[in-house]
Write a protein that holds these residues in place. Structure first.
Motif, PDB file in Angstrom:
ATOM      1  N   TRP A  91       0.807  -1.225   0.000  1.00 49.53           N
ATOM      2  CA  TRP A  91       0.000   0.000   0.000  1.00 49.53           C
ATOM      3  C   TRP A  91       0.840   1.276   0.000  1.00 49.53           C
ATOM      4  O   TRP A  91       0.568   2.193  -0.798  1.00 49.53           O
ATOM      5  N   PRO A  92       1.850   1.420   0.855  1.00 49.28           N
ATOM      6  CA  PRO A  92       2.653   2.650   0.771  1.00 49.28           C
ATOM      7  C   PRO A  92       3.438   2.768  -0.526  1.00 49.28           C
ATOM      8  O   PRO A  92       3.662   3.875  -1.027  1.00 49.28           O
ATOM      9  N   THR A  93       3.838   1.633  -1.092  1.00 52.27           N
ATOM     10  CA  THR A  93       4.554   1.662  -2.370  1.00 52.27           C
ATOM     11  C   THR A  93       3.647   2.165  -3.481  1.00 52.27           C
ATOM     12  O   THR A  93       4.040   3.013  -4.296  1.00 52.27           O
ATOM     13  N   LEU A  94       2.414   1.654  -3.528  1.00 47.17           N
ATOM     14  CA  LEU A  94       1.463   2.118  -4.545  1.00 47.17           C
ATOM     15  C   LEU A  94       1.114   3.585  -4.342  1.00 47.17           C
ATOM     16  O   LEU A  94       0.968   4.338  -5.314  1.00 47.17           O
ATOM     17  N   ALA A  95       0.969   3.996  -3.082  1.00 45.34           N
ATOM     18  CA  ALA A  95       0.684   5.404  -2.811  1.00 45.34           C
ATOM     19  C   ALA A  95       1.803   6.287  -3.370  1.00 45.34           C
ATOM     20  O   ALA A  95       1.544   7.336  -3.985  1.00 45.34           O
ATOM     21  N   ALA A  96       3.052   5.852  -3.178  1.00 47.52           N
ATOM     22  CA  ALA A  96       4.186   6.608  -3.701  1.00 47.52           C
ATOM     23  C   ALA A  96       4.175   6.649  -5.226  1.00 47.52           C
ATOM     24  O   ALA A  96       4.482   7.681  -5.840  1.00 47.52           O
ATOM     25  N   LEU A  97       3.812   5.542  -5.861  1.00 50.42           N
ATOM     26  CA  LEU A  97       3.713   5.516  -7.327  1.00 50.42           C
ATOM     27  C   LEU A  97       2.692   6.531  -7.831  1.00 50.42           C
ATOM     28  O   LEU A  97       2.939   7.266  -8.789  1.00 50.42           O
ATOM     29  N   TRP A  98       1.526   6.553  -7.187  1.00 52.40           N
ATOM     30  CA  TRP A  98       0.462   7.472  -7.607  1.00 52.40           C
ATOM     31  C   TRP A  98       0.893   8.928  -7.423  1.00 52.40           C
ATOM     32  O   TRP A  98       0.646   9.774  -8.282  1.00 52.40           O
ATOM     33  N   SER A 145       2.585  -3.359 -12.465  1.00 49.94           N
ATOM     34  CA  SER A 145       2.856  -4.795 -12.446  1.00 49.94           C
ATOM     35  C   SER A 145       4.209  -5.095 -11.805  1.00 49.94           C
ATOM     36  O   SER A 145       4.343  -6.035 -11.010  1.00 49.94           O
ATOM     37  N   VAL A 146       5.225  -4.290 -12.154  1.00 51.65           N
ATOM     38  CA  VAL A 146       6.563  -4.498 -11.606  1.00 51.65           C
ATOM     39  C   VAL A 146       6.551  -4.382 -10.085  1.00 51.65           C
ATOM     40  O   VAL A 146       7.120  -5.226  -9.369  1.00 51.65           O
ATOM     41  N   PHE A 147       5.883  -3.361  -9.570  1.00 51.89           N
ATOM     42  CA  PHE A 147       5.935  -3.132  -8.127  1.00 51.89           C
ATOM     43  C   PHE A 147       5.027  -4.080  -7.354  1.00 51.89           C
ATOM     44  O   PHE A 147       5.363  -4.471  -6.226  1.00 51.89           O
ATOM     45  N   VAL A 160       5.557  -8.789  -3.765  1.00 50.84           N
ATOM     46  CA  VAL A 160       5.228 -10.159  -3.347  1.00 50.84           C
ATOM     47  C   VAL A 160       6.485 -11.023  -3.325  1.00 50.84           C
ATOM     48  O   VAL A 160       6.732 -11.782  -2.372  1.00 50.84           O
ATOM     49  N   LEU A 161       7.315 -10.904  -4.369  1.00 53.95           N
ATOM     50  CA  LEU A 161       8.522 -11.724  -4.465  1.00 53.95           C
ATOM     51  C   LEU A 161       9.523 -11.403  -3.351  1.00 53.95           C
ATOM     52  O   LEU A 161      10.082 -12.304  -2.716  1.00 53.95           O
ATOM     53  N   MET A 162       9.743 -10.105  -3.088  1.00 51.69           N
ATOM     54  CA  MET A 162      10.748  -9.738  -2.089  1.00 51.69           C
ATOM     55  C   MET A 162      10.268 -10.033  -0.670  1.00 51.69           C
ATOM     56  O   MET A 162      11.061 -10.422   0.196  1.00 51.69           O
ATOM     57  N   PHE A 179      14.666  -9.014  -8.960  1.00 47.30           N
ATOM     58  CA  PHE A 179      15.696  -8.180  -9.580  1.00 47.30           C
ATOM     59  C   PHE A 179      15.496  -8.093 -11.095  1.00 47.30           C
ATOM     60  O   PHE A 179      15.723  -7.031 -11.697  1.00 47.30           O
ATOM     61  N   LEU A 180      15.082  -9.180 -11.712  1.00 42.46           N
ATOM     62  CA  LEU A 180      14.803  -9.143 -13.153  1.00 42.46           C
ATOM     63  C   LEU A 180      13.700  -8.135 -13.464  1.00 42.46           C
ATOM     64  O   LEU A 180      13.749  -7.440 -14.498  1.00 42.46           O
ATOM     65  N   LEU A 181      12.727  -8.034 -12.582  1.00 44.87           N
ATOM     66  CA  LEU A 181      11.667  -7.042 -12.770  1.00 44.87           C
ATOM     67  C   LEU A 181      12.223  -5.627 -12.650  1.00 44.87           C
ATOM     68  O   LEU A 181      11.884  -4.743 -13.439  1.00 44.87           O
ATOM     69  N   VAL A 182      13.097  -5.410 -11.663  1.00 41.35           N
ATOM     70  CA  VAL A 182      13.689  -4.085 -11.465  1.00 41.35           C
ATOM     71  C   VAL A 182      14.501  -3.668 -12.689  1.00 41.35           C
ATOM     72  O   VAL A 182      14.554  -2.479 -13.042  1.00 41.35           O
ATOM     73  N   LEU A 183      15.130  -4.638 -13.363  1.00 42.59           N
ATOM     74  CA  LEU A 183      15.939  -4.332 -14.545  1.00 42.59           C
ATOM     75  C   LEU A 183      15.120  -3.724 -15.674  1.00 42.59           C
ATOM     76  O   LEU A 183      15.689  -3.131 -16.599  1.00 42.59           O
TER      77      LEU A 183
END
Length: 300
Positions: free
Chosen positions: A29-36, A49-51, A56-58, A107-111
């Protein structure tokens, strides 16, 4: 080989707490808030999708690392004694291998983002690896967890606003000071809900010598939790407003405050059931804050 994997899969899902999504929702939730906020609204399907997947993965990789680090302690705690690594159902090397695969996938997603975000991902990984050992040396290890659980905020800003340059200066340009203050404010939310979590295990933790915020705060634990909630909500209200969010964002803050007051009724007698319920339901508080921000940008 496929039959063996099908045998191990239920254990892996238990290892990463797949049936208990509250953990990764608290990060999301805080990550999505920051994206918006960083993108003045919907950030696009790619970054979304990446975030989501990366969160979930991390978080799942973090569960593997945490269970390996804490296996000697967890067998003495009623709530954690039957975790796969602690009970011996998943060997240490196997758990670490699962965690490594999950972290590599993240990490592949972050790339697929940009250099500033990739650079920040190394710091995020380092903090994730550090946290399980913090409780051996730090009186309030929940603060270290707060940094780990909040690092999606500067990464979100970097992903939206970052350039193609490989430098710390590029990171600084992509992440405004308010984003780091948002991280600090979110840290207080983590302190609130993870202190509730620590209150569940306080008696066991005292016996085995683990340090937690619930033990450090002592009889001021409930007051501390409510103060942490207040700092989080007040700081996020002020900071999101300074970054352009409006009245609906404040509505989300108000809904979060109402839930925090309800959590007080759950934890004030310090019962294990009440404290654990308050912890489990915290993701709704985060969802309310994010929902207010998303609604605010959608209705402009």
């Amino acid at each position: 080989m496929s039959y063996r994997f099908s045998e191990r899969l239920p254990l892996y899902l238990d290892l990463i707490r797949w049936s208990r999504p509250a953990g990764w929702l608290l990060l999301l939730w805080p990550t999505l808030a920051a994206l918006w906020i960083a993108d003045d609204g919907f950030p696009g399907w790619h970054l979304l999708s990446v975030f989501i997947a990366g969160t979930v993965l991390m978080r799942s990789a973090g569960c593997c690392i945490n269970d390996v680090a804490d296996r000697a302690f967890d067998r003495h705690v009623e709530r954690t004694a039957q975790r796969p690594v602690t009970s011996g159902k998943v060997p240490v090397q196997e758990a670490l291998a699962v965690g490594a695969v999950l972290a590599f996938a993240a990490f592949l997603l972050v790339l697929t983002t940009n250099p500033p975000t990739i650079l920040l991902s190394f710091a995020a990984l380092a903090i994730t690896l550090l946290y399980p050992y913090a409780k051996r040396f730090v009186s309030m290890p929940q603060a270290v967890l707060g940094i780990a659980f909040s690092f999606g905020i500067p990464m979100a800003f970097a992903a939206v606003q970052g350039a193609r340059e490989w430098s710390l200066a590029a990171v600084g340009a992509a992440v405004p000071p308010q984003a780091w203050w948002l991280l600090l404010g979110n840290l207080f939310w983590v302190l609130a809900y993870d202190t509730e979590y620590a209150m569940v295990d306080r008696n066991d933790d005292l016996k085995i010598g683990i340090r937690t915020s619930a033990i450090t705060l002592g009889r001021f634990d409930v007051a501390g939790v409510m103060l942490f909630y207040a700092v989080y909500l007040a700081s996020w209200g002020a900071l999101t407003h300074s970054l352009g969010a409006g009245h609906f964002a404040w509505l989300g803050i108000a809904l979060g405050a109402a839930q925090a007051l309800w959590h007080f009724t759950l934890i004030r007698d310090r019962s294990r059931a009440g404290c654990f319920k308050a912890f489990r339901l915290n993701h709704w508080l985060g969802a309310s804050v994010f929902g207010g921000i998303a609604l605010d940008y959608a209705l402009r």
